[in-house]
Design an enzyme around this catalytic site. Structure first.
Site, PDB file in Angstrom:
ATOM      1  N   ARG A 106       0.824  -1.209   0.000  1.00  0.00           N
ATOM      2  CA  ARG A 106       0.000   0.000   0.000  1.00  0.00           C
ATOM      3  C   ARG A 106       0.857   1.258   0.000  1.00  0.00           C
ATOM      4  O   ARG A 106       0.507   2.262  -0.635  1.00  0.00           O
ATOM      5  CB  ARG A 106      -0.925   0.007   1.230  1.00  0.00           C
ATOM      6  CG  ARG A 106      -2.131  -0.896   1.105  1.00  0.00           C
ATOM      7  CD  ARG A 106      -2.967  -0.883   2.375  1.00  0.00           C
ATOM      8  NE  ARG A 106      -4.162  -1.702   2.247  1.00  0.00           N
ATOM      9  CZ  ARG A 106      -5.358  -1.247   1.884  1.00  0.00           C
ATOM     10  NH1 ARG A 106      -5.512   0.035   1.607  1.00  0.00           N
ATOM     11  NH2 ARG A 106      -6.391  -2.055   1.785  1.00  0.00           N
ATOM     12  N   TYR A 209       0.105 -13.562  -0.214  1.00  0.00           N
ATOM     13  CA  TYR A 209       0.616 -13.294  -1.556  1.00  0.00           C
ATOM     14  C   TYR A 209       1.896 -12.480  -1.428  1.00  0.00           C
ATOM     15  O   TYR A 209       2.106 -11.762  -0.448  1.00  0.00           O
ATOM     16  CB  TYR A 209      -0.413 -12.577  -2.439  1.00  0.00           C
ATOM     17  CG  TYR A 209      -1.027 -11.323  -1.871  1.00  0.00           C
ATOM     18  CD1 TYR A 209      -0.396 -10.083  -1.996  1.00  0.00           C
ATOM     19  CD2 TYR A 209      -2.262 -11.358  -1.229  1.00  0.00           C
ATOM     20  CE1 TYR A 209      -0.970  -8.924  -1.501  1.00  0.00           C
ATOM     21  CE2 TYR A 209      -2.847 -10.213  -0.730  1.00  0.00           C
ATOM     22  CZ  TYR A 209      -2.196  -9.001  -0.864  1.00  0.00           C
ATOM     23  OH  TYR A 209      -2.761  -7.847  -0.369  1.00  0.00           O
ATOM     24  N   ASP A 287     -14.693   4.188   0.830  1.00  0.00           N
ATOM     25  CA  ASP A 287     -15.245   3.637   2.066  1.00  0.00           C
ATOM     26  C   ASP A 287     -16.188   4.602   2.772  1.00  0.00           C
ATOM     27  O   ASP A 287     -17.027   4.172   3.559  1.00  0.00           O
ATOM     28  CB  ASP A 287     -14.118   3.252   3.025  1.00  0.00           C
ATOM     29  CG  ASP A 287     -13.491   1.911   2.691  1.00  0.00           C
ATOM     30  OD1 ASP A 287     -14.042   1.208   1.821  1.00  0.00           O
ATOM     31  OD2 ASP A 287     -12.455   1.562   3.289  1.00  0.00           O
TER      32      ASP A 287
END
Length: 390
Positions: A106, A209, A287
């Site tokens: 991120r 991952y 969000d």
């Protein structure tokens, strides 16, 4: 209407806010971003960006830098929790050559978007915590230090606890899903392939991952619990607690967990999609409008799509109110479907009755072996959707 000369204030310097800033600035608006943190950054966690998000980032001119920081995903694998036996494999190579799926940190995505925003002429202010927003002509944002900013449009991209969501919709109480998640970035000590692995167990699952050059692995572990968990990405937990909750999982999962030095923990809450996204120069994005559970890897990507659609909707209409209304109309059905699909996805991972789990896994295993394209095709409505072509 033309965005040239329109003054826009974006509250929130996260993925959605920065993408919106770029999209709006590239159409001629004068844009500033207010971020409450002292520096633009992101928590230590990974993110998956599917093709429907990458097409927006490509249209905004930031995809090349993001791809250079990413690991291209080859597949999503669903595996049994005990022996790591493959249940089914979603081959991402079956997507079109131009449709690529990436794993990245991120912080790397935020850095790329920050650079893209500044290149587009966006002004980014850090250490500016917004505490209230007021609709009107102009709309305004009140900061914690007492300062007030006015703008033709205030974009609230300030996440789960959005001040804009509360101002437009009142209190929309979420409910605890009886699930708690841990997250960590751990060393890649098992030579993890370039796939997302979902190890499915009774009332639990673990997603892993690789990140960056493959030296790290993003790990998210979810457990059904009766006790309440705090809805915060800032809560820390002892890694031993995570390991204890998954002690019966396979060795590769436990080996990765043992490498965790710091573990975040948060409760998973389901929020309703906001019914009102805009009013007199204030609009919600990401969000703030439609929080989603992390079971489809689409939360951030939906914010990226929102950003493009918001800018395009404003550009196509004659006045601000009409553009904002068109934005919600174009997005509401899709994000609502994503939210509901993610909410229902956990039960598939968490089947606890052995005969039911065996039957469900057998169906998935058969489908993946006999009709891999059909298995992949069930996600076409997500991955092949291109908001930049609408």
């Amino acid at each position: 209407m033309s965005l040239i000369g329109l003054n826009i204030c974006v509250v929130g310097g996260g993925i959605g806010g920065l993408t919106a800033a770029i999209a709006l600035a590239r159409r001629g608006a004068s844009v500033e971003v207010l971020e409450q943190a002292p520096v633009i950054s992101e928590v230590g966690a990974g993110i998956q960006v599917s093709p429907n998000g990458m097409c927006v980032l490509a249209a905004l001119g930031v995809a090349d830098d993001i791809q250079a920081r990413s690991v291209q995903a080859e597949a999503v694998e669903l595996r049994d929790y005990r022996a790591s036996r493959l249940v089914t494999r979603l081959n991402l190579g079956l997507l079109d050559a131009t449709q690529k799926y990436f794993f990245l940190h991120r912080a790397d995505l935020i850095d790329s978007l920050t650079q893209g925003a500044k290149a587009a002429g966006v002004t980014v202010h850090v250490g500016q915590k917004a505490v209230a927003v007021q609709a009107g002509h102009p709309a305004s944002v009140t900061l914690e230090n007492g300062d007030k900013r006015t703008a033709d449009l205030v974009v609230c991209a300030d996440g789960l606890h959005s001040i804009g969501r509360g101002a437009l919709n009142g209190t929309l109480a979420p409910y605890f899903t009886r699930q708690v998640a841990w997250r960590a970035i751990v060393p890649n000590t098992i030579d993890h392939p370039n796939v997302a692995r979902v190890h499915m167990g009774p009332k639990r699952h673990v997603v892993t991952y690789p990140l960056r050059d493959g030296s790290g692995v993003n790990l998210v572990a979810v457990e059904e619990k009766g006790a309440w968990g705090e809805e915060s990405w800032a809560t820390q937990d002892d890694p031993a607690n995570m390991l204890a909750a998954f002690e019966d999982f396979c060795d590769p999962v436990k080996h990765l967990m043992r490498g965790a030095q710091a573990v975040g923990k948060w409760g998973l809450f389901k929020h309703p999609v906001a019914l009102k996204w805009s009013d007199q120069g204030v609009v919600l994005l990401g969000d703030a409008a439609h929080p989603t559970l992390p079971f489809m890897a689409q939360g951030a990507v939906m914010a990226i799509e929102d950003a493009w659609v918001l800018a395009a909707s404003l550009d196509r209409t004659d006045d601000l109110a009409a553009g904002l209304a068109a934005y919600q109309e174009r997005r509401f059905e899709r994000v609502s479907k994503i939210v509901e699909t993610a909410s229902k996805n956990a039960w598939r991972y968490h089947l606890s009755f052995p005969p039911l789990r065996f039957a469900a896994h057998s169906v998935m295993r058969f489908g993946g072996a006999v009709a891999p394209s059909k298995m992949m095709g069930q996600f076409d409505w997500i991955y092949r959707h291109d908001v930049t072509a609408d």
